[in-house]
Every structure is written in C-alpha cells, then in structure tokens.
Design an enzyme around this catalytic site. Sequence first.
Site, PDB file in Angstrom:
ATOM      1  N   TYR A 172      19.174 -34.348 -20.223  1.00 20.50           N
ATOM      2  CA  TYR A 172      20.421 -34.272 -19.250  1.00 20.50           C
ATOM      3  C   TYR A 172      20.573 -32.061 -19.793  1.00 20.50           C
ATOM      4  O   TYR A 172      21.190 -32.257 -19.481  1.00 20.50           O
ATOM      5  CB  TYR A 172      21.809 -34.185 -19.805  1.00 20.50           C
ATOM      6  N   ARG A 211      18.223 -30.652 -18.193  1.00 20.69           N
ATOM      7  CA  ARG A 211      18.516 -30.917 -16.428  1.00 20.69           C
ATOM      8  C   ARG A 211      19.275 -29.170 -17.037  1.00 20.69           C
ATOM      9  O   ARG A 211      19.652 -28.251 -16.436  1.00 20.69           O
ATOM     10  CB  ARG A 211      19.456 -31.305 -16.009  1.00 20.69           C
ATOM     11  N   GLN A 225      28.193 -32.872  -5.368  1.00 22.49           N
ATOM     12  CA  GLN A 225      27.692 -33.622  -5.321  1.00 22.49           C
ATOM     13  C   GLN A 225      27.221 -32.551  -6.217  1.00 22.49           C
ATOM     14  O   GLN A 225      26.417 -33.723  -7.876  1.00 22.49           O
ATOM     15  CB  GLN A 225      27.136 -34.407  -4.615  1.00 22.49           C
ATOM     16  N   HIS A 244      30.077 -35.281  -9.343  1.00 25.42           N
ATOM     17  CA  HIS A 244      29.800 -36.685  -9.653  1.00 25.42           C
ATOM     18  C   HIS A 244      29.015 -36.017 -11.671  1.00 25.42           C
ATOM     19  O   HIS A 244      28.371 -35.879 -12.232  1.00 25.42           O
ATOM     20  CB  HIS A 244      28.211 -36.236  -9.821  1.00 25.42           C
ATOM     21  N   GLY A 259      22.667 -29.408   2.132  1.00 21.89           N
ATOM     22  CA  GLY A 259      21.821 -30.232   1.166  1.00 21.89           C
ATOM     23  C   GLY A 259      22.219 -31.209   0.106  1.00 21.89           C
ATOM     24  O   GLY A 259      22.023 -31.537  -0.423  1.00 21.89           O
ATOM     25  N   THR A 260      22.114 -32.203   1.529  1.00 20.40           N
ATOM     26  CA  THR A 260      22.318 -33.785   0.932  1.00 20.40           C
ATOM     27  C   THR A 260      21.857 -34.621   1.781  1.00 20.40           C
ATOM     28  O   THR A 260      21.906 -34.434   3.186  1.00 20.40           O
ATOM     29  CB  THR A 260      23.692 -34.119   0.683  1.00 20.40           C
ATOM     30  N   SER A 261      21.237 -35.701   1.055  1.00 17.07           N
ATOM     31  CA  SER A 261      20.797 -37.074   1.998  1.00 17.07           C
ATOM     32  C   SER A 261      21.271 -37.967   2.799  1.00 17.07           C
ATOM     33  O   SER A 261      21.041 -38.779   3.375  1.00 17.07           O
ATOM     34  CB  SER A 261      19.281 -37.374   1.532  1.00 17.07           C
TER      35      SER A 261
HETATM   36  N1  APR Z   1      18.413 -26.328   1.955  1.00 20.81           N
HETATM   37  C1  APR Z   1      18.857 -27.562   2.407  1.00 20.81           C
HETATM   38  N2  APR Z   1      19.244 -28.294   2.495  1.00 20.81           N
HETATM   39  C2  APR Z   1      17.775 -28.706   1.183  1.00 20.81           C
HETATM   40  C3  APR Z   1      16.897 -27.843   1.537  1.00 20.81           C
HETATM   41  C4  APR Z   1      16.986 -26.160   1.565  1.00 20.81           C
HETATM   42  N3  APR Z   1      16.357 -25.181   0.750  1.00 20.81           N
HETATM   43  N4  APR Z   1      15.685 -28.417   0.431  1.00 20.81           N
HETATM   44  C5  APR Z   1      15.870 -29.800   0.677  1.00 20.81           C
HETATM   45  N5  APR Z   1      17.196 -30.060   0.826  1.00 20.81           N
HETATM   46  C6  APR Z   1      17.857 -31.069   1.197  1.00 20.81           C
HETATM   47  C7  APR Z   1      16.732 -32.237   1.723  1.00 20.81           C
HETATM   48  O1  APR Z   1      16.454 -31.983   2.554  1.00 20.81           O
HETATM   49  C8  APR Z   1      17.777 -33.870   1.255  1.00 20.81           C
HETATM   50  O2  APR Z   1      18.220 -34.030   2.150  1.00 20.81           O
HETATM   51  O3  APR Z   1      18.837 -31.222   0.156  1.00 20.81           O
HETATM   52  C9  APR Z   1      18.729 -33.169   0.320  1.00 20.81           C
HETATM   53  C10 APR Z   1      18.354 -33.613  -1.006  1.00 20.81           C
HETATM   54  O4  APR Z   1      18.853 -35.006  -0.897  1.00 20.81           O
HETATM   55  P1  APR Z   1      19.113 -35.743  -2.480  1.00 20.81           P
HETATM   56  O5  APR Z   1      17.986 -35.075  -3.185  1.00 20.81           O
HETATM   57  O6  APR Z   1      18.830 -36.984  -2.214  1.00 20.81           O
HETATM   58  O7  APR Z   1      20.400 -34.686  -3.070  1.00 20.81           O
HETATM   59  P2  APR Z   1      21.720 -35.315  -2.837  1.00 20.81           P
HETATM   60  O8  APR Z   1      21.849 -36.051  -1.505  1.00 20.81           O
HETATM   61  O9  APR Z   1      22.782 -34.462  -3.636  1.00 20.81           O
HETATM   62  O10 APR Z   1      21.964 -36.673  -3.612  1.00 20.81           O
HETATM   63  C11 APR Z   1      23.294 -37.238  -4.191  1.00 20.81           C
HETATM   64  O11 APR Z   1      22.589 -38.831  -6.359  1.00 20.81           O
HETATM   65  O12 APR Z   1      20.881 -39.102  -7.593  1.00 20.81           O
HETATM   66  C12 APR Z   1      22.677 -38.428  -7.230  1.00 20.81           C
HETATM   67  O13 APR Z   1      23.971 -37.980  -8.626  1.00 20.81           O
HETATM   68  C13 APR Z   1      23.259 -37.684  -7.887  1.00 20.81           C
HETATM   69  O14 APR Z   1      24.311 -35.651  -6.716  1.00 20.81           O
HETATM   70  C14 APR Z   1      23.263 -36.304  -6.521  1.00 20.81           C
HETATM   71  C15 APR Z   1      23.264 -38.168  -5.467  1.00 20.81           C
END
Ligand code: APR
Length: 231
Positions: A52, A55, A86, A104, A170-172
């Site tokens: 961290y 990070r 997140q 988080h 921007g979250t999966s």
């Molecule tokens: N603009 C918008 N979205 C984007 C971009 C961009 N330039 N680049 C990537 N992405 C998207 C990807 O398509 C994906 O859907 O961002 C998302 C990233 O997903 P993850 O890497 O899974 O991140 P996140 O969803 O924030 O993860 C949630 O998981 O590990 C834990 O605590 C951690 O908060 C995190 C949580």
Amino acid sequence: MKIVVFTGAGVSAESGLGTFRDADGLWEKYRIEDVCTHEAWLRNPQLCVDFYNARRRDALAAQPNAAHLAIARLQQHIPGTEVITQNIDDLHERAGSTNVTHLHGEITKLRSSVNETAAIPLDGWEQHYGDRHPDGSLLRPYIVFFGEGVPYFPQACDIASHADILLVVGTSLNVYPAASLLAYAPEKAQIILVDPGMPEMGPYRDRIRHIRKPASVGVPEVVNELLAAYA
Ligand code: APR
C-alpha cells in the site's frame, strides 16, 4: 433531481492508476491472498504495508482526469449530487468533489487495527509499520481487505435508494457488496454506465444505458447532457 455517481478503478485508469482485473491489472501482478486479505495482514503485515506504500506513492503522483473534473462539476451545479467510490485514491476530492463515500477505504489515511472507522491522515506516501494509533493499537492501511466488513455500505445503500439517476463509471461490477448498489436504486431510476469494457450488468442489462467510451470522454459528455437538462 437526485444524481448518484458510483465509480470504480476505471475512472482513475486515465490518470495512470492501474485497474484490478483488466489485462495488465493489479491482481495479475500480485496475489490478493498475499496483500489484500485480513489473513494476509495477520500473516505478513510488512508485505501489506509495502504494497500500500507503493499504491499510495502512485496515487499521490497521479492527477485527476477529465472524468473526475466533470463529476465535480456535476456536484457543483446540481445540489444533492453524491459520489460513492470503490477507489482508495483521492482523485475525486482533488478534482473538487465533496462528501465522497469511499466503500473500500482511503489510501491517504491509516486506521486503528481495533476500530475499523478510526482513521487518521497520513502525511506523505510511507507508512512505517509499527507506528501506533492514538488508541494504542498498531496502525494499518485504511483499506477494506477482502473478508472484512464494508462499514460505509449501509450509508451507500441509503444514498443509492434515493437516486433518480445512477451514473456508474469504470467498474467491472465483480466485487460484492459494492456491486449490489445497483439493486438499491429505485426501479424508476435511470442507470447510465460509462465503461469501454463489458461489466457484469446481470439483471440490469436491459435498464442500463451503456456508453462504451473511456471515462475521460464519456463522463464529460454525460455530465454536459445532465447539466443542460437539470442544472
Ligand atoms: N474508462 C472507464 N472505464 C475503464 C477504463 C477507462 N479508461 N479502463 C478500464 N475501465 C473499466 C474496465 O472495463 C472495468 O470494467 O474499469 C473497470 C475496472 O474493473 P476492476 O479492475 O474490477 O475494478 P473495480 O470494479 O473498481 O474493482 C472493484 O475490487 O479488488 C477490489 O477493492 C478493489 O475496489 C476494487 C474492487
């Protein structure tokens, strides 16, 4: 008009901060079990602190991008707009957003190891393992590790339950309970998603207006549309 913005690592990707599950994501380089679980902290706290610290150094060197700035503009011009993230970086705040709910944790703070919400600011990027919180316990990163509670999730659910528009960026949508926030938005709420990829939209797919663009392009476009309609 109550707008709630819900962001993940993708909103900070164009600021140079890695996401977690994309091809070159953080979890491709490090094992979650080694650095981001409660057991990892108990087993090897120095490794967690080192992870961290790295990070934090990256987050402090990063700058808010056009998406963070557009979200802050939305908050400034449409009162009551809330941001739930997140992300552990402070790019929303440095872009001008206020009252950001961090589900988080926050990389710029450390917390007591006996009270999950007793956080104190950290100056600079480096935590020195062994320093203690005013409550006497060892300081640890103010991060929700996998397997730990998400103390601000109930607050985030209450916020989402009042949304007329939920802007997801921007979250999966892979990690729970955070991803279940969509379930707390009212049936009639509009859900707008800005993400170039294909998150796990599940039962919401048909309700979601998906703008498949990077955050720095898609978010300013959506914000201009919302400001024109509701500001
Ligand atoms: N603009 C918008 N979205 C984007 C971009 C961009 N330039 N680049 C990537 N992405 C998207 C990807 O398509 C994906 O859907 O961002 C998302 C990233 O997903 P993850 O890497 O899974 O991140 P996140 O969803 O924030 O993860 C949630 O998981 O590990 C834990 O605590 C951690 O908060 C995190 C949580």
